[in-house]
Design an enzyme around this catalytic site. Structure first.
Site, PDB file in Angstrom:
ATOM      1  N   SER A  64      32.627  31.609  41.449  1.00  0.00           N
ATOM      2  CA  SER A  64      32.715  30.555  41.631  1.00  0.00           C
ATOM      3  C   SER A  64      31.495  29.435  43.098  1.00  0.00           C
ATOM      4  CB  SER A  64      34.272  30.010  42.521  1.00  0.00           C
ATOM      5  OG  SER A  64      35.364  30.218  41.512  1.00  0.00           O
ATOM      6  N   ASN A  87      41.934  41.323  46.616  1.00  0.00           N
ATOM      7  CA  ASN A  87      40.966  41.031  47.523  1.00  0.00           C
ATOM      8  C   ASN A  87      41.135  40.020  48.030  1.00  0.00           C
ATOM      9  OD1 ASN A  87      39.267  38.706  46.189  1.00  0.00           O
ATOM     10  ND2 ASN A  87      40.698  39.716  44.326  1.00  0.00           N
ATOM     11  N   ASN A 147      37.811  25.544  39.508  1.00  0.00           N
ATOM     12  CA  ASN A 147      38.860  26.868  40.488  1.00  0.00           C
ATOM     13  C   ASN A 147      39.756  26.389  41.581  1.00  0.00           C
ATOM     14  OD1 ASN A 147      40.100  29.463  41.167  1.00  0.00           O
ATOM     15  ND2 ASN A 147      38.162  30.081  42.199  1.00  0.00           N
ATOM     16  N   CYS A 150      42.209  29.742  43.827  1.00  0.00           N
ATOM     17  CA  CYS A 150      41.977  31.010  44.775  1.00  0.00           C
ATOM     18  C   CYS A 150      43.396  31.040  45.935  1.00  0.00           C
ATOM     19  CB  CYS A 150      40.581  30.585  45.388  1.00  0.00           C
ATOM     20  SG  CYS A 150      40.822  31.448  46.659  1.00  0.00           S
TER      21      CYS A 150
HETATM   22  C1  DHB Z   1      38.726  34.700  46.002  1.00  0.00           C
HETATM   23  C2  DHB Z   1      39.052  33.397  45.013  1.00  0.00           C
HETATM   24  C3  DHB Z   1      39.929  33.729  43.660  1.00  0.00           C
HETATM   25  O1  DHB Z   1      39.523  32.894  42.919  1.00  0.00           O
HETATM   26  C4  DHB Z   1      41.030  34.575  43.710  1.00  0.00           C
HETATM   27  O2  DHB Z   1      41.618  35.433  42.630  1.00  0.00           O
HETATM   28  C5  DHB Z   1      41.018  35.738  44.784  1.00  0.00           C
HETATM   29  C6  DHB Z   1      39.763  36.062  46.448  1.00  0.00           C
HETATM   30  C7  DHB Z   1      37.574  35.132  46.590  1.00  0.00           C
HETATM   31  O3  DHB Z   1      36.720  33.821  47.073  1.00  0.00           O
HETATM   32  O4  DHB Z   1      38.556  34.969  48.229  1.00  0.00           O
END
Ligand code: DHB
Length: 325
Positions: A64, A87, A147, A150
């Site tokens: 992204s 993560n 996105n 997140c």
């Molecule tokens: C991050 C972004 C996301 O869309 C995700 O599902 C998990 C982590 C991030 O960059 O922290």
């Protein structure tokens, strides 16, 4: 008579020998097979994308990208906790200008392989989603993924955009007003009713849906220090542990809306790919499994999918897509 018999034999032989056709179409964009590199994995440099195309991926989603560069969170940003990954990267990325150049460079090099590029975009405000959609469109990616889901970042509303149907629709409409490229909106499983959000983005003009983003946030501790294993603390949970949730979400979305869906979440085997297609997915994203198994995961998934199709006598993916709905 004899001639006719030979023709029939030849037709039968050809049918029997014919390789299953794995190609699929997303909004008029052809993928050589349904496997898609999910966003966030190996998604920043066109050199890696070309290696992926060469090895046989069906489509590539970029990491992204935001208007300005983002350094992301301090390390460690990703940890294998046993059942999958957790993560919190903080959406680190070099910003739109660098990404536009990468996509431009990639387009030429990917063309001989027929592997489309999906540009994933992210912004902090509804307005900025429109701006970044306009900028990224200059690079002419084949599809845009939005996105809004997140789990590690707050939007202007101090929650994910994807947590609210009205806000999700507003983002979708803003992006659509700023691009001619088909738009996939990536939804979150961390909501009470994902179908409500899917309907809202469909009504706002989304051309497709990607589901699901990572689950959570979750928390994994180092019990010796009593501290989180991730520097950020909590993080998005991915990998095999979330696969059944992803399959249920994709099924519910495909029952409710007519749009093509990229099914993502813990896909590790050909069996997982088939499951996603049975509940209606047109393409299938792979993330954590790439982190564990490398690029080889894509040809392996395709081989396992082909085996399944041969066993069932399927020639094309459409013959079993949505069979479990
Ligand atoms: C991050 C972004 C996301 O869309 C995700 O599902 C998990 C982590 C991030 O960059 O922290």
């Amino acid at each position: 008579m004899r001639q006719r018999g030979n023709e029939r034999d030849e037709a039968t032989r050809q049918r029997g020998d014919m390789e299953p056709d794995l190609s699929v179409e997303l909004c008029g964009v052809r993928l050589p097979n349904p496997t898609v590199l999910a966003s966030g994995i190996l998604g920043l440099s066109h050199g890696t994308w070309v290696r992926l195309a060469r090895i046989g991926v069906g489509a590539i989603t970029t990491k992204s990208v935001s208007l300005k560069p983002r350094p992301g969170y301090p390390n460690p940003v990703i940890v294998d906790w046993g059942g999958g990954l957790i993560n919190a990267v903080g959406l680190s990325n070099p910003g739109i200008e660098v990404m536009v150049e990468e996509i431009r460079a990639a387009k030429e090099k990917l063309a001989p392989y027929g592997v489309p590029l999906i540009a994933s975009i992210f912004a902090n405000t509804i307005y900025d989603f429109g701006t970044i959609a306009r900028y990224i469109s200059e690079a002419e990616p084949d599809l845009i993924e939005v996105n809004i889901s997140c789990p590690n970042l707050d939007s202007q509303y101090e929650e994910m955009f994807a947590a609210n149907a009205y806000v999700s629709a507003q983002v979708t409409a803003r992006v659509k007003r700023n691009t001619e490229i088909p738009v996939f909106v990536k939804l979150s499983p961390n909501v009470t009713d994902i179908v409500e959000i899917a309907r809202a983005v469909a009504d706002a003009g989304a051309d497709g849906i990607t589901a699901i983003n990572s689950l959570g946030p979750g928390l994994v501790l180092d019990i010796e220090t009593a501290r989180p294993v991730l520097a950020h603390g909590t993080g998005g949970v991915s990998g095999p542990a979330i696969h059944p949730i992803a399959v249920r979400c994709v099924r519910d979305i495909c029952r409710a809306v007519e749009l093509p869906v990229i099914g993502v979440g813990g896909v590790t085997t050909g069996r997982d790919v088939v499951e996603m297609i049975l509940v209606g997915a047109t393409a299938v994203g792979v993330g954590s499994a790439v982190a564990w198994q490398g690029l080889e995961v894509f040809p392996r998934l395709c081989a396992e999918l082909r085996d399944y199709m041969r066993r069932h006598g399927y020639q094309r993916i459409e013959e079993f897509r949505g069979k479990a709905l």
